[in-house]
Design a protein around this motif. Structure first.
Motif, mmCIF file in Angstrom:
data_model
loop_
_atom_site.group_PDB
_atom_site.id
_atom_site.type_symbol
_atom_site.label_atom_id
_atom_site.label_comp_id
_atom_site.label_asym_id
_atom_site.label_seq_id
_atom_site.Cartn_x
_atom_site.Cartn_y
_atom_site.Cartn_z
ATOM 1 N N LYS A 83 36.883 38.727 43.986
ATOM 2 C CA LYS A 83 36.255 39.781 43.199
ATOM 3 C C LYS A 83 37.183 40.215 42.069
ATOM 4 N N THR A 85 37.694 43.071 38.852
ATOM 5 C CA THR A 85 37.325 44.315 38.192
ATOM 6 C C THR A 85 38.082 44.413 36.887
ATOM 7 N N THR A 104 33.276 43.101 37.460
ATOM 8 C CA THR A 104 32.701 44.440 37.498
ATOM 9 C C THR A 104 33.473 45.272 36.484
#
Length: 464
Positions: A83, A85, A104
């Motif tokens: 993931k 960010t 994100t």
């Protein structure tokens, strides 16, 4: 002395390759980059990395995102799950959708320019908590460099702005570890960016080729009376961002602390330095604005024999002997034998890694057990310094490539391979260098050194 085989005489100038179209990084390359970083994290127990960027220090960030945040700051938080960010300021929010890795987005106006709107203002600690850093056991901070102090280690040395480091510290639980993790990117021994695949080499050759074309144009334009700024203008190309401060400096340098080209005019007998660099390559030259050795200025009469030829001999030895698998210390000791430090005064690494930045790191240092690997883009960077003498330089970039990588380049990028073959042939047939079979020149001017700029058809070569 090795330099006795070095001669100055008529040579044909290297070929300039123009209209070379940039090669973009593929999705497969970006995925492989991310996997390399994730594997490094797992091997060392990192749960997450906080990767910093600004305009001058954005290469590790751009390794995954594909862009730098230009005039602002930015962070990429990468977790072992994969993931990502992105934390960006006001004027780079629009770039998040173009990121080469899925992200994100979090907005922090603290990363924006002074006095800009503070909409969505929130403590960085809140952003970091939302990204899950408060649950991590080991977090790595990645600025633009690792620290290698002579005593101890550099794990607690951080080159990120204080307000970011402090916010990370305040977010982490008391038992969590916080370490410098730049080595996961740039270390010659284990860093993901230390070696390049065929696509990356094709991508970076664009800049190396540009730099060498600029240097050729600039040295061809040297005449008595030309201004530094006129030469400096030739060191820019195709609107690309320079990775170093361009140098076009004649005579004495740094007058009133100025480091940029000025309106100063070139005078006969001047020493003159030229340097330019783009992603993937740098080209640099130092010589005299004369046509013959007899015109060397007072105090420099022995410069050709004392400086230029021995230096060139070291460059030749470097190019002829480097190969995959040798250690950094072996290359260091080779240069020491040919160009003894005690006599020639060099003190930096005689070779280093190049990528988006001009100097990434170096596996070449005394005592180094770091192996030189296939896929390493390296700059020949030997800097002699002898009291009373002008320096000399012919810095350029090459890539180490074994048979497998060479075959991949020739298959996937035949135009690039043809340029490489032309450059290798030139070095062997015109300059007389028995080039290592594992060296691929990325620029057109590797080992092309005209010590006397006004003798436009003469350069140093090896007499066999």
């Amino acid at each position: 002395m090795v330099s006795t085989t070095i001669k100055l005489g008529p040579t044909v100038a290297p070929v300039k390759f123009t209209q070379v179209e940039p090669v973009l990084l593929t999705d497969e390359t970006i995925l492989a980059r991310k996997e390399k970083i994730l594997n490094g994290m797992k091997n060392e127990g990192f749960d997450a990395l906080v990767i910093y960027a600004d305009k001058e220090h954005g290469a590790n960030f751009a390794y995954l995102t594909g862009f730098i945040p230009r005039f602002e700051e930015g962070l990429l938080i990468l977790e072992t799950s994969g993931k990502c960010t992105l934390v960006l300021g006001n004027e780079n929010l629009k770039l998040a959708r173009f990121s080469r890795v899925p992200v994100t987005l979090a907005h922090s106006p603290y990363f924006s320019l002074p006095n800009q709107p503070m909409d969505n203002e929130a403590p960085l600690e809140s952003i970091f908590t939302d990204a899950g850093l408060n649950k991590k056991n080991k977090v790595g901070l990645v600025g633009w460099k690792m620290f290698t102090p002579a005593a101890g280690n550099g794990k607690a040395f951080f080159d990120l702005p204080y307000f970011i480091v402090e916010a990370v510290r305040c977010t982490l639980k008391a038992s969590a570890e916080l370490e410098n993790a730049a080595h996961l990117f740039i270390s010659g021994k284990s860093g993901a960016r230390a070696t390049c695949n065929a696509n990356e080499i094709a991508h970076y050759e664009y800049g190396a080729n540009l730099a060498s074309n600029c240097i050729l144009d600039a040295i061809n334009a040297i005449e008595v009376g030309v201004r530094e700024v006129d030469l400096g203008a030739l060191l820019a190309a195709e609107g690309q961002d320079n990775t170093v401060v361009s140098i076009a400096a004649t005579g004495s340098r740094f007058d009133k602390a100025n480091i940029y080209p000025s309106y100063k005019k070139v005078q006969k007998g001047d020493p003159l330095s030229l340097t330019t660099g783009f992603k993937g390559g740098l080209s640099s030259r130092t010589g005299f604005v004369i046509a013959d050795e007899s015109e060397l200025p007072a105090g420099q009469e022995e410069w050709l024999q004392r400086m230029a030829k021995p230096y060139f001999a070291a460059v030749v030895a470097w190019l002829e002997n480097i190969h995959c698998g040798m250690t950094g210390d072996e290359l260091y000791q080779l240069v020491e034998r040919v160009l003894p430090k005690e006599r020639y005064g060099w003190h930096l690494n005689p070779g280093h890694l190049v990528s988006d930045e001009e100097w990434m790191s170096s596996p070449v240092y005394e005592g180094s057990d770091e192996p030189l690997k296939s896929g390493m883009i390296m700059q020949i960077d030997i800097i002699p310094s002898v009291a009373g003498y002008t320096g000399v330089s012919a810095e350029e970039c090459v890539v180490l490539a074994d048979i497998t990588l060479q075959a991949e380049i020739s298959k996937k990028y035949p135009a690039l391979w043809n340029r490489i073959k032309t450059r290798r042939r030139y070095l062997r047939e015109e300059i007389g260098i028995n080039l290592s079979a594992e060296i691929l020149p990325l620029s057109n001017t590797v080992a092309y050194l005209r010590p006397f700029y006004l003798a436009k058809n003469q350069s140093l070569f090896v007499e066999r």
